[in-house]
Scaffold this active site. Structure first.
Site, PDB file in Angstrom:
ATOM      1  N   THR A 153       0.915  -1.350  -0.249  1.00  0.00           N
ATOM      2  CA  THR A 153       0.043  -0.020  -0.012  1.00  0.00           C
ATOM      3  C   THR A 153       0.843   1.268   0.141  1.00  0.00           C
ATOM      4  O   THR A 153       1.245   1.781  -1.207  1.00  0.00           O
ATOM      5  CB  THR A 153      -1.010  -0.095   1.288  1.00  0.00           C
ATOM      6  OG1 THR A 153      -0.043  -0.251   2.422  1.00  0.00           O
ATOM      7  CG2 THR A 153      -1.966  -1.025   0.845  1.00  0.00           C
ATOM      8  N   LYS A 179       3.988  -7.007   4.073  1.00  0.00           N
ATOM      9  CA  LYS A 179       3.804  -5.442   3.740  1.00  0.00           C
ATOM     10  C   LYS A 179       3.571  -4.810   5.022  1.00  0.00           C
ATOM     11  O   LYS A 179       2.889  -5.585   5.808  1.00  0.00           O
ATOM     12  CB  LYS A 179       2.445  -5.355   2.865  1.00  0.00           C
ATOM     13  CG  LYS A 179       1.202  -5.764   3.434  1.00  0.00           C
ATOM     14  CD  LYS A 179       0.582  -4.542   4.204  1.00  0.00           C
ATOM     15  CE  LYS A 179       0.678  -3.589   3.491  1.00  0.00           C
ATOM     16  NZ  LYS A 179      -0.186  -2.436   4.360  1.00  0.00           N
ATOM     17  N   THR A 190      -1.161  -3.220  11.136  1.00  0.00           N
ATOM     18  CA  THR A 190      -1.399  -3.170   9.827  1.00  0.00           C
ATOM     19  C   THR A 190      -0.372  -3.761   8.865  1.00  0.00           C
ATOM     20  O   THR A 190       0.281  -3.116   7.951  1.00  0.00           O
ATOM     21  CB  THR A 190      -1.952  -1.889   9.096  1.00  0.00           C
ATOM     22  OG1 THR A 190      -2.645  -2.191   7.762  1.00  0.00           O
ATOM     23  CG2 THR A 190      -0.987  -0.912   8.802  1.00  0.00           C
ATOM     24  N   GLU A 276       6.185   4.660   7.503  1.00  0.00           N
ATOM     25  CA  GLU A 276       5.828   5.679   6.894  1.00  0.00           C
ATOM     26  C   GLU A 276       6.282   7.089   7.141  1.00  0.00           C
ATOM     27  O   GLU A 276       6.355   7.552   8.133  1.00  0.00           O
ATOM     28  CB  GLU A 276       4.258   6.120   6.664  1.00  0.00           C
ATOM     29  CG  GLU A 276       3.404   4.995   6.225  1.00  0.00           C
ATOM     30  CD  GLU A 276       2.085   5.151   6.418  1.00  0.00           C
ATOM     31  OE1 GLU A 276       1.253   4.583   5.620  1.00  0.00           O
ATOM     32  OE2 GLU A 276       1.356   5.711   7.337  1.00  0.00           O
TER      33      GLU A 276
END
Length: 407
Positions: A153, A179, A190, A276
């Protein structure tokens, strides 16, 4: 143990994989992956601890009652979470389609999703994508890489690993892909992790090993303190290496266990390195606790502290924030015994020794913290146990990514 540089889920014997775009993501980005074992494989699985569980998680928790599976289908770009009965129906349809395409039963298929929460899954695109992808799956390293790319993602790159060990004169292989970049927090996050192996092992023992391994790998990482609705780690073992069935507390089992833990730890650390907006990879080592669990709690308190994370982003040796995080962790300890060290390839700085602050030069501290990999070492001098956790800094880019995630 031999590390296979091009390793992935197709590394072990009898596993095929592939990835393609089925139309969930824009710009023809890959968004559908398949992993397939030529024979049924004993399967272990752990899923999110979040009370809000996505539809594919509910499916997997139901069908794992029979631990022999043969395929996994994963979509990215849509989490199929908080989608009501329609989401549950979509998962069943996906499993049925996969089963028909591969000559299996729907309950032989695990389903996973990742992406935006609360948006109806365009299941017809997935069903059409399965028809396109199944004939293309293969057993090469490139096929494994295509699958690893299709589950991403906000990740900036694929996360794969492959290793090989010798057991009973047989070469046993383990491969994996994962991932995860944001919404990462201890007790699963996640993240999706899929591991394959050709070892011969009972599913119950594999499940036990996975649970033990997860405690000190995936459950010791954090990017942002948020635990997802969709996280899952799955291991399939098809026995095609030809070894006699592994039994616990044997030399062969310990050889396999070491490689198994290495695979999961490597994938967990790769997730953190791709956090991120991250600019720093932070390893927190806590020593000298009475129990292992105390050390885990303390290490996780440090890596989840936003004040610690922002200080390291700013390359500021604000060690008081580390001590503060230790203090609110819930573990009792004597602050007057604590020693604290920051280190990196650029050097090492002792900031606290036996509860006493040690004077340091700011420019030397800046040099240590300017490196990408930072180690924080804490010694409580209160026992013989220790634990390690991994995290990253919190940057402006993290806010930017998550401020417009849906768009």
């Amino acid at each position: 143990m031999k590390i296979i540089k091009t390793g992935g889920v197709t590394t072990p014997r009898g596993f095929k994989a592939g990835g393609t775009n089925c139309g969930i993501k824009a710009n023809e980005k890959s968004d559908l992956a398949i992993i397939y074992s030529e024979v049924p494989g004993g399967t272990a699985i752990l899923t999110t601890t979040n009370e809000v569980k996505a539809a594919p998680i509910l499916w997997c928790k139901d069908v794992i009652a029979n631990p022999y599976k043969q395929a996994v289908v994963v979509n990215s770009g849509n989490a199929n979470a908080c989608t009501g009965q329609a989401g549950i129906t979509a998962v069943a349809a996906t499993a049925k389609k996969m089963a028909e395409a591969l000559g299996l039963k729907p309950e032989d298929v695990l389903v996973a999703s990742t992406g935006v929460i609360g948006v109806a899954l365009p299941v017809e695109k997935i069903l059409s994508g399965i028809d396109v992808l199944v004939p293309k799956i293969g057993n090469t390293s490139e096929d494994g890489r295509l699958a690893a790319n299709a589950i991403l993602t906000t990740d900036t790159g694929v996360k794969t690993i492959g290793v090989e060990v010798e057991i009973q004169g047989k070469l046993v292989k383990i491969g994996g892909m994962a991932k995860g970049s944001g919404m990462i927090h201890p007790n699963m996050a996640t993240m999706l992790s899929f591991v394959t192996t050709d070892v011969n092992i009972e599913p119950a023992l594999l499940q036990k090993l996975l649970k033990e391994t997860t405690i000190d790998t995936y459950n010791m990482i954090s990017v942002d303190g948020d635990t997802s609705t969709n996280d899952m780690v799955t291991v399939m073992s098809n026995g095609m290496a030809g070894n006699d069935k592994l039994e616990e507390a044997t030399t062969d089992y310990e050889i396999f266990k070491e490689a198994f833990v290495f695979v999961h730890k490597t994938l967990a650390k790769k997730i953190i390195r791709d956090g991120e907006g991250a600019t720093k990879f932070i390893e927190v080592e806590v020593y000298g606790t009475k129990t292992k669990n105390e050390a885990r709690i303390l290490a996780k308190a440090v890596i989840t502290s936003n004040l610690v994370k922002t200080a390291l982003f700013g390359e500021d040796a604000n060690w008081g924030r580390v001590l503060c995080a230790l203090g609110y962790s819930g573990v009792e300890f004597d602050p007057l015994k604590v020693s604290l060290i920051f280190s990196s390839q650029a050097g090492m700085i002792t900031l606290l020794k036996d509860g006493v602050p040690i004077a340091f030069k700011e420019d030397e501290a800046k040099k240590v913290l300017s490196e990408t990999d930072i180690n924080i070492s804490v010694d409580l001098k209160d026992g013989d146990e220790k634990a390690v956790a991994w995290g990253c800094d919190l940057s402006y880019e993290y806010v930017k990514i998550n401020g417009d995630y849906r768009s």
